[in-house]
Write a protein that holds these residues in place. Structure first.
Motif, PDB file in Angstrom:
ATOM      1  N   LEU A  64      38.175  31.579  28.897  1.00  0.00           N
ATOM      2  CA  LEU A  64      39.489  33.147  28.969  1.00  0.00           C
ATOM      3  C   LEU A  64      37.474  33.529  29.067  1.00  0.00           C
ATOM      4  O   LEU A  64      37.697  35.011  29.443  1.00  0.00           O
ATOM      5  N   SER A  65      36.961  34.038  27.866  1.00  0.00           N
ATOM      6  CA  SER A  65      36.195  34.395  27.870  1.00  0.00           C
ATOM      7  C   SER A  65      35.217  35.393  28.949  1.00  0.00           C
ATOM      8  O   SER A  65      34.904  36.783  29.400  1.00  0.00           O
ATOM      9  N   PRO A  66      34.751  34.474  29.973  1.00  0.00           N
ATOM     10  CA  PRO A  66      34.013  35.425  31.222  1.00  0.00           C
ATOM     11  C   PRO A  66      35.303  36.095  32.157  1.00  0.00           C
ATOM     12  O   PRO A  66      34.340  37.228  32.995  1.00  0.00           O
ATOM     13  N   TYR A  67      36.524  35.537  31.915  1.00  0.00           N
ATOM     14  CA  TYR A  67      36.979  36.828  32.369  1.00  0.00           C
ATOM     15  C   TYR A  67      37.316  37.834  31.876  1.00  0.00           C
ATOM     16  O   TYR A  67      38.104  39.254  32.297  1.00  0.00           O
ATOM     17  N   LEU A 118      43.977  39.106  32.369  1.00  0.00           N
ATOM     18  CA  LEU A 118      42.493  38.468  32.451  1.00  0.00           C
ATOM     19  C   LEU A 118      43.544  37.263  33.350  1.00  0.00           C
ATOM     20  O   LEU A 118      42.283  36.459  33.537  1.00  0.00           O
ATOM     21  N   THR A 119      45.078  36.480  32.887  1.00  0.00           N
ATOM     22  CA  THR A 119      44.967  35.806  33.810  1.00  0.00           C
ATOM     23  C   THR A 119      44.654  35.833  34.901  1.00  0.00           C
ATOM     24  O   THR A 119      45.109  34.430  35.391  1.00  0.00           O
ATOM     25  N   ARG A 120      45.721  37.173  35.857  1.00  0.00           N
ATOM     26  CA  ARG A 120      45.595  37.285  36.816  1.00  0.00           C
ATOM     27  C   ARG A 120      44.218  36.574  37.704  1.00  0.00           C
ATOM     28  O   ARG A 120      44.044  35.805  38.586  1.00  0.00           O
ATOM     29  N   LEU A 121      42.868  36.897  37.260  1.00  0.00           N
ATOM     30  CA  LEU A 121      41.789  36.880  37.764  1.00  0.00           C
ATOM     31  C   LEU A 121      41.243  35.794  36.600  1.00  0.00           C
ATOM     32  O   LEU A 121      41.050  35.079  38.163  1.00  0.00           O
ATOM     33  N   TYR A 122      41.903  35.280  36.042  1.00  0.00           N
ATOM     34  CA  TYR A 122      41.367  33.568  35.924  1.00  0.00           C
ATOM     35  C   TYR A 122      42.075  32.342  37.046  1.00  0.00           C
ATOM     36  O   TYR A 122      42.092  32.251  38.008  1.00  0.00           O
ATOM     37  N   ASP A 123      43.534  32.962  37.178  1.00  0.00           N
ATOM     38  CA  ASP A 123      44.163  32.288  38.081  1.00  0.00           C
ATOM     39  C   ASP A 123      43.788  32.641  39.709  1.00  0.00           C
ATOM     40  O   ASP A 123      43.837  31.643  40.188  1.00  0.00           O
ATOM     41  N   PHE A 124      43.589  33.416  40.021  1.00  0.00           N
ATOM     42  CA  PHE A 124      42.897  33.600  41.183  1.00  0.00           C
ATOM     43  C   PHE A 124      41.161  32.927  41.354  1.00  0.00           C
ATOM     44  O   PHE A 124      41.015  31.924  42.165  1.00  0.00           O
ATOM     45  N   ASP A 125      40.404  32.816  40.699  1.00  0.00           N
ATOM     46  CA  ASP A 125      39.274  32.221  40.215  1.00  0.00           C
ATOM     47  C   ASP A 125      39.611  30.550  40.857  1.00  0.00           C
ATOM     48  O   ASP A 125      38.766  29.917  41.421  1.00  0.00           O
ATOM     49  N   ARG A 126      40.724  30.192  39.828  1.00  0.00           N
ATOM     50  CA  ARG A 126      41.141  28.889  39.965  1.00  0.00           C
ATOM     51  C   ARG A 126      41.268  27.954  41.033  1.00  0.00           C
ATOM     52  O   ARG A 126      41.239  27.545  41.527  1.00  0.00           O
ATOM     53  N   ARG A 127      42.181  29.178  41.749  1.00  0.00           N
ATOM     54  CA  ARG A 127      43.140  29.276  43.734  1.00  0.00           C
ATOM     55  C   ARG A 127      42.075  29.002  44.029  1.00  0.00           C
ATOM     56  O   ARG A 127      42.366  27.881  44.674  1.00  0.00           O
ATOM     57  N   LEU A 128      41.535  29.937  43.638  1.00  0.00           N
ATOM     58  CA  LEU A 128      39.661  29.843  45.273  1.00  0.00           C
ATOM     59  C   LEU A 128      38.677  28.323  45.221  1.00  0.00           C
ATOM     60  O   LEU A 128      38.941  28.530  45.795  1.00  0.00           O
TER      61      LEU A 128
END
Length: 245
Positions: free
Chosen positions: A54-57, A80-90
């Protein structure tokens, strides 16, 4: 070695960061100014997604140049979790699209080259551009078949040690031989020594197929390349390859 010694002058030090559990990670984030409304949910998230992952986010939300990694005012864990989830979905969408294009490319090459130039068209060096390492392609495929045979022989030895009837052992060996085409072909056919082109295109990676300065490895003179690229572009433009996106 020169690079190593150069780094020695850039303020290197002994690593002394302790490993901390999830509750301590939550406390560390709070000390850095992160707003956490639901700590139980945050702990559950960090148990599934590590703090390190999670650190990079976190970085876009942290104060620039702050050695203590403090967060900007008002930053919440949910961001943070929204950004992580966006990146994962992308990444999932991107990989899905890449996979479709890759499979379509393999299929279009196979569907054109096989009927027009024969089952083992790829063994003819004249089909490839001069920059393409044709010998490496053949050696890679030969190595893959040999490795598959070695694995199969080891499995046959294990089957022979089983306390079972000979008919059962023979059946198991036949089943194991069919588990991959790299096994099936050399245990079934002796000529030509390598598998047909349609199997080769599925067994090898795109990296194996691109041993040249350019990814375009087939000769344009065969009128293959332009037709394949045209069909591929039409498939992408019409959305047929990317229907789920």
């Amino acid at each position: 070695m020169r690079v190593f010694y150069a780094w020695r002058f850039l303020g290197m030090r002994t690593f002394d960061k302790p490993a901390i559990d999830v509750p301590s990670q939550i406390e560390l984030l709070k000390q850095r100014g992160l707003l956490i409304q639901d700590e139980a949910r945050a702990q559950c998230f960090l148990q599934s997604v590590s703090f390190f992952r999670l650190s990079p986010y976190m970085r876009p939300f942290q104060q620039s140049g702050d050695v203590d990694h403090r967060f900007r005012d008002g930053t919440g864990f949910r961001q943070l979790t929204r950004l992580y989830d966006f990146d994962r979905r992308l990444r999932l969408l991107s990989m899905d699209a890449i996979e479709r294009v890759e499979i379509a490319t393999r299929s279009m090459i196979s569907n054109h080259m096989g009927p027009n130039y024969g089952s083992h068209w790829y063994t003819d060096i004249g089909m490839f551009q001069q920059a393409f390492d044709h010998q490496r392609l053949l050696a890679t495929l030969q190595s893959k078949q040999c490795a598959a045979i070695r694995d199969y022989e080891r499995e046959c030895l294990r089957i022979d040690r089983l306390q079972a009837e000979s008919g059962r052992k023979a059946h198991l060996k036949r089943q194991r031989a069919k588990e991959s085409y790299a096994r099936h072909y050399p245990t079934t056919y002796d000529q030509p020594p390598l598998m047909p082109g349609w199997a080769m295109l599925e067994e090898l990676t795109l990296g194996d197929l691109s041993h040249s300065k350019r990814w375009v490895f087939l000769k344009t003179g065969t009128r293959t390349l332009s037709g394949i690229l045209y069909a591929l572009n039409r498939g992408i433009a019409s959305g047929r390859l990317l229907q789920s996106l």
